[in-house]
Design an enzyme around this catalytic site. Structure first.
Site, PDB file in Angstrom:
ATOM      1  N   ALA A 133      -7.773   4.806   2.451  1.00 17.71           N
ATOM      2  CA  ALA A 133      -8.622   4.175   1.439  1.00 17.71           C
ATOM      3  C   ALA A 133      -7.789   3.613   0.287  1.00 17.71           C
ATOM      4  O   ALA A 133      -8.078   2.532  -0.239  1.00 17.71           O
ATOM      5  CB  ALA A 133      -9.643   5.184   0.911  1.00 17.71           C
ATOM      6  N   TYR A 162      -5.462   8.410   2.010  1.00 16.48           N
ATOM      7  CA  TYR A 162      -4.312   7.513   2.121  1.00 16.48           C
ATOM      8  C   TYR A 162      -4.772   6.136   2.594  1.00 16.48           C
ATOM      9  O   TYR A 162      -4.407   5.110   2.006  1.00 16.48           O
ATOM     10  CB  TYR A 162      -3.297   8.099   3.097  1.00 16.48           C
ATOM     11  CG  TYR A 162      -2.073   7.230   3.313  1.00 16.48           C
ATOM     12  CD1 TYR A 162      -1.008   7.279   2.425  1.00 16.48           C
ATOM     13  CD2 TYR A 162      -1.987   6.379   4.411  1.00 16.48           C
ATOM     14  CE1 TYR A 162       0.112   6.487   2.616  1.00 16.48           C
ATOM     15  CE2 TYR A 162      -0.869   5.584   4.611  1.00 16.48           C
ATOM     16  CZ  TYR A 162       0.179   5.644   3.714  1.00 16.48           C
ATOM     17  OH  TYR A 162       1.284   4.858   3.907  1.00 16.48           O
ATOM     18  N   ALA A 190      12.672   3.997  -4.514  1.00 17.27           N
ATOM     19  CA  ALA A 190      13.724   3.265  -3.802  1.00 17.27           C
ATOM     20  C   ALA A 190      14.843   4.112  -3.205  1.00 17.27           C
ATOM     21  O   ALA A 190      15.797   3.564  -2.683  1.00 17.27           O
ATOM     22  CB  ALA A 190      14.340   2.227  -4.738  1.00 17.27           C
TER      23      ALA A 190
END
Length: 245
Positions: free
Chosen positions: A154, A152, A13
């Site tokens: 997949a 990435y 975050a």
């Protein structure tokens, strides 16, 4: 769902989309849990900003570490008691990604898929009801992506399949959805020249980069909406249409 007073956990975050989502949730009056892996300075700066708007808890934990994730949820339980909304945002891109680099696949799936399952499993134990939202990618769509981002792509495709089946399992108490961004200007892209930015923006029908704030708007929509379940909200500036065209 009214977000005022709800507790939201956002993984990854402190920058990019995760940071924008945290700020958007704070603006809605939610209690925000900031998860991050390493950038203490960014976490502290974001925490100070959020605390002027809502209650905030900052937890440093690598989501690919089961023990660190367990400790994270212990802190959340102590502070807020429960979780109402989980945003599975944390993710990586391996610079060595390629069709035959098995290590890159293992590395990418460890964070982008397996860790998401672990976080989701432990979050559910603290959820009476609410929403789970995954941050996927336009690369997850059939035929999208490129060989140099194959692991990435997949991993995001696997996440979307998991999300849809999880939605069947948890509805109607917990609604599960995903957001699939197109090219969004985040630190994951590294340093780009103006020429590179303009060239990449041409991949969208809008000819503009998507901003993290626009993805945050989509996440807030799904968090509030009680009629969407098991769907992938595509926010790609028309990239899918241009690719298919």
């Amino acid at each position: 769902m009214i977000l005022q007073g709800k507790t939201v956990l956002i993984t990854g975050a402190t920058s990019g989309m995760g940071k924008a989502i945290a700020l958007a949730m704070a603006n809605e009056g939610a209690n925000v849990v900031i998860n991050y892996t390493s950038n203490d300075t960014a976490a502290e700066k974001l925490s100070i900003s959020l605390k002027t708007k809502s209650n905030c808890l900052t937890v440093k934990a690598d989501i690919s570490s089961g023990s660190e994730v367990t400790k994270m949820f212990e802190k959340i339980k102590k502070e807020f008691g429960k979780i109402d909304i989980l945003i599975n945002n944390a993710g990586i891109f391996d610079s060595q990604d390629g069709p035959f680099n098995l290590e890159a696949f293992r590395n990418t799936f460890e964070t982008n898929f397996f860790a998401q399952i672990d976080v989701t499993r432990k979050a559910k134990e603290m959820m009476e009801s609410g929403k789970i939202i995954f941050i996927s990618s336009i690369h997850a769509k059939l035929g999208n992506g490129r060989p140099s981002a194959i692991a990435y792509s997949a991993s995001k495709a696997a996440t979307e399949s998991y999300m849809k089946n999880l939605a069947k399992e948890l509805a109607p108490t917990i609604l599960v959805n995903a957001v699939a961004p197109g090219r969004t200007l985040t630190p994951m892209w590294g340093k780009l020249s103006d020429a590179e930015k303009n060239s990449l923006a041409e991949g969208h029908l809008t000819k503009k980069w998507i901003t993290p704030e626009q993805i945050a708007d989509a996440v807030v929509f799904l968090a509030k909406n009680d009629a969407v379940c098991g769907e992938v909200l595509v926010v790609d500036g028309g990239m899918s249409l241009k690719t298919l065209g």
